[in-house]
Design a protein around this motif. Structure first.
Motif, mmCIF file in Angstrom:
data_model
loop_
_atom_site.group_PDB
_atom_site.id
_atom_site.type_symbol
_atom_site.label_atom_id
_atom_site.label_comp_id
_atom_site.label_asym_id
_atom_site.label_seq_id
_atom_site.Cartn_x
_atom_site.Cartn_y
_atom_site.Cartn_z
ATOM 1 N N ARG A 90 -58.276 -47.814 -20.461
ATOM 2 C CA ARG A 90 -58.173 -46.762 -19.446
ATOM 3 C C ARG A 90 -59.520 -46.558 -18.769
ATOM 4 O O ARG A 90 -59.609 -46.489 -17.544
ATOM 5 C CB ARG A 90 -57.704 -45.449 -20.070
ATOM 6 C CG ARG A 90 -57.614 -44.311 -19.041
ATOM 7 C CD ARG A 90 -57.705 -42.936 -19.648
ATOM 8 N NE ARG A 90 -58.976 -42.775 -20.330
ATOM 9 C CZ ARG A 90 -59.201 -41.840 -21.238
ATOM 10 N NH1 ARG A 90 -58.246 -41.014 -21.585
ATOM 11 N NH2 ARG A 90 -60.378 -41.732 -21.812
ATOM 12 N N ASP A 91 -60.581 -46.472 -19.559
ATOM 13 C CA ASP A 91 -61.919 -46.265 -19.004
ATOM 14 C C ASP A 91 -62.329 -47.433 -18.120
ATOM 15 O O ASP A 91 -62.924 -47.247 -17.052
ATOM 16 C CB ASP A 91 -62.939 -46.058 -20.125
ATOM 17 C CG ASP A 91 -62.711 -44.767 -20.898
ATOM 18 O OD1 ASP A 91 -61.940 -43.897 -20.431
ATOM 19 O OD2 ASP A 91 -63.298 -44.624 -21.993
ATOM 20 N N ARG A 92 -62.017 -48.648 -18.559
ATOM 21 C CA ARG A 92 -62.344 -49.834 -17.760
ATOM 22 C C ARG A 92 -61.610 -49.809 -16.428
ATOM 23 O O ARG A 92 -62.205 -50.017 -15.365
ATOM 24 C CB ARG A 92 -61.979 -51.104 -18.533
ATOM 25 C CG ARG A 92 -62.350 -52.392 -17.798
ATOM 26 C CD ARG A 92 -61.802 -53.621 -18.497
ATOM 27 N NE ARG A 92 -60.354 -53.704 -18.450
ATOM 28 C CZ ARG A 92 -59.659 -54.128 -17.384
ATOM 29 N NH1 ARG A 92 -60.275 -54.500 -16.290
ATOM 30 N NH2 ARG A 92 -58.348 -54.196 -17.430
ATOM 31 N N LEU A 93 -60.320 -49.496 -16.457
ATOM 32 C CA LEU A 93 -59.534 -49.444 -15.229
ATOM 33 C C LEU A 93 -59.976 -48.295 -14.329
ATOM 34 O O LEU A 93 -59.996 -48.425 -13.104
ATOM 35 C CB LEU A 93 -58.041 -49.333 -15.557
ATOM 36 C CG LEU A 93 -57.417 -50.585 -16.156
ATOM 37 C CD1 LEU A 93 -55.991 -50.297 -16.619
ATOM 38 C CD2 LEU A 93 -57.455 -51.741 -15.182
ATOM 39 N N GLU A 94 -60.337 -47.178 -14.935
ATOM 40 C CA GLU A 94 -60.828 -46.029 -14.166
ATOM 41 C C GLU A 94 -62.121 -46.388 -13.431
ATOM 42 O O GLU A 94 -62.288 -46.063 -12.256
ATOM 43 C CB GLU A 94 -61.056 -44.846 -15.107
ATOM 44 C CG GLU A 94 -61.126 -43.510 -14.409
ATOM 45 C CD GLU A 94 -61.141 -42.383 -15.433
ATOM 46 O OE1 GLU A 94 -62.241 -41.850 -15.676
ATOM 47 O OE2 GLU A 94 -60.064 -42.063 -15.958
ATOM 48 N N ALA A 95 -63.029 -47.072 -14.111
ATOM 49 C CA ALA A 95 -64.287 -47.478 -13.483
ATOM 50 C C ALA A 95 -64.020 -48.481 -12.358
ATOM 51 O O ALA A 95 -64.609 -48.382 -11.274
ATOM 52 C CB ALA A 95 -65.224 -48.084 -14.524
ATOM 53 N N LEU A 96 -63.121 -49.415 -12.594
ATOM 54 C CA LEU A 96 -62.776 -50.398 -11.582
ATOM 55 C C LEU A 96 -62.127 -49.725 -10.371
ATOM 56 O O LEU A 96 -62.466 -50.021 -9.223
ATOM 57 C CB LEU A 96 -61.845 -51.449 -12.182
ATOM 58 C CG LEU A 96 -61.476 -52.637 -11.316
ATOM 59 C CD1 LEU A 96 -62.719 -53.404 -10.880
ATOM 60 C CD2 LEU A 96 -60.538 -53.556 -12.082
ATOM 61 N N ALA A 97 -61.220 -48.793 -10.624
ATOM 62 C CA ALA A 97 -60.573 -48.054 -9.537
ATOM 63 C C ALA A 97 -61.605 -47.253 -8.748
ATOM 64 O O ALA A 97 -61.522 -47.144 -7.514
ATOM 65 C CB ALA A 97 -59.481 -47.132 -10.089
ATOM 66 N N GLU A 128 -69.782 -53.261 -9.151
ATOM 67 C CA GLU A 128 -69.930 -52.350 -10.288
ATOM 68 C C GLU A 128 -68.614 -52.308 -11.059
ATOM 69 O O GLU A 128 -67.551 -52.173 -10.477
ATOM 70 C CB GLU A 128 -70.282 -50.962 -9.748
ATOM 71 C CG GLU A 128 -70.669 -49.970 -10.773
ATOM 72 C CD GLU A 128 -71.102 -48.667 -10.109
ATOM 73 O OE1 GLU A 128 -72.241 -48.271 -10.334
ATOM 74 O OE2 GLU A 128 -70.291 -48.074 -9.379
ATOM 75 N N SER A 129 -68.684 -52.451 -12.331
ATOM 76 C CA SER A 129 -67.556 -52.397 -13.277
ATOM 77 C C SER A 129 -66.644 -53.615 -13.223
ATOM 78 O O SER A 129 -65.619 -53.640 -13.869
ATOM 79 C CB SER A 129 -66.733 -51.115 -13.113
ATOM 80 O OG SER A 129 -65.949 -51.144 -11.935
ATOM 81 N N ILE A 130 -67.009 -54.634 -12.457
ATOM 82 C CA ILE A 130 -66.198 -55.850 -12.399
ATOM 83 C C ILE A 130 -66.871 -56.914 -13.251
ATOM 84 O O ILE A 130 -68.024 -57.254 -13.035
ATOM 85 C CB ILE A 130 -66.049 -56.350 -10.951
ATOM 86 C CG1 ILE A 130 -65.349 -55.291 -10.096
ATOM 87 C CG2 ILE A 130 -65.275 -57.668 -10.932
ATOM 88 C CD1 ILE A 130 -65.302 -55.627 -8.628
ATOM 89 N N ARG A 131 -66.145 -57.416 -14.231
ATOM 90 C CA ARG A 131 -66.650 -58.468 -15.109
ATOM 91 C C ARG A 131 -65.661 -59.628 -15.048
ATOM 92 O O ARG A 131 -64.652 -59.614 -15.750
ATOM 93 C CB ARG A 131 -66.792 -57.971 -16.551
ATOM 94 C CG ARG A 131 -67.688 -56.773 -16.720
ATOM 95 C CD ARG A 131 -69.159 -57.139 -16.424
ATOM 96 N NE ARG A 131 -69.978 -55.936 -16.397
ATOM 97 C CZ ARG A 131 -70.429 -55.362 -15.285
ATOM 98 N NH1 ARG A 131 -70.154 -55.859 -14.125
ATOM 99 N NH2 ARG A 131 -71.168 -54.278 -15.330
ATOM 100 N N PRO A 132 -65.925 -60.619 -14.180
ATOM 101 C CA PRO A 132 -64.961 -61.713 -13.992
ATOM 102 C C PRO A 132 -64.512 -62.391 -15.271
ATOM 103 O O PRO A 132 -63.365 -62.802 -15.375
ATOM 104 C CB PRO A 132 -65.713 -62.697 -13.084
ATOM 105 C CG PRO A 132 -66.681 -61.837 -12.349
ATOM 106 C CD PRO A 132 -67.102 -60.773 -13.339
#
Length: 155
Positions: A90-97, A128-132
């Protein structure tokens, strides 16, 4: 008491066929099969089904789920682990969003007043917050993404 397969399917959002498949592959057997041939599930099976569905939501494959014993050391500990993974996702998706949202706002503002995007002044903000590496497998199966070129490298 037990819940019939149709009711478990309705409650969980999976099909009765999926529940029968889980039984066939040894992932989730019903508590009992009635004299009428109907499958019935009780609390331990419902908890196992929840575990299976949570792990599937976390992209764990059925073979890997099958390697997790149905009777884990402690169901609460297992649920705590699932909960931690879900919160992290959730935190990862929130940061990506948030990153995408900021880019949208800046693009709209740039188009409105004709000024360059602020993020382009600091391009690292775009990523920011994107880790391919986290998404390589997902991208490989996403339509139109990372298709292999004839030479074998992604294009």
């Amino acid at each position: 008491m037990g819940w019939p397969i149709a009711q478990v399917a309705r409650m969980s959002g999976v099909t009765a066929r999926t529940l029968r498949h889980y039984d066939e592959i040894g992932l989730l057997s019903p508590a009992r099969i009635g004299t009428n041939g109907h499958r019935y599930y009780e609390e331990p099976q419902l908890l196992r089904l929840q575990q299976i569905l949570v792990l599937r939501a976390l992209d764990v494959g059925l073979p890997d789920i099958g390697r997790i014993p149905a009777q884990q050391i402690d169901e609460v500990d297992a649920l705590r682990g699932h909960h931690r993974r879900l919160l992290a996702e959730r935190d990862r998706l929130e940061a990506l969003a948030g990153t995408v949202s900021r880019t949208i706002v800046e693009l709209e503002q740039s188009r409105k007043d004709g000024t360059p995007m602020t993020a382009v002044n600091r391009p690292e903000n775009l990523f920011e917050s994107i880790r391919p590496s986290q998404y390589q497998e997902a991208c490989a199966t996403f339509p139109g993404m990372l298709r292999k070129s004839p030479g074998g490298s992604p294009r």
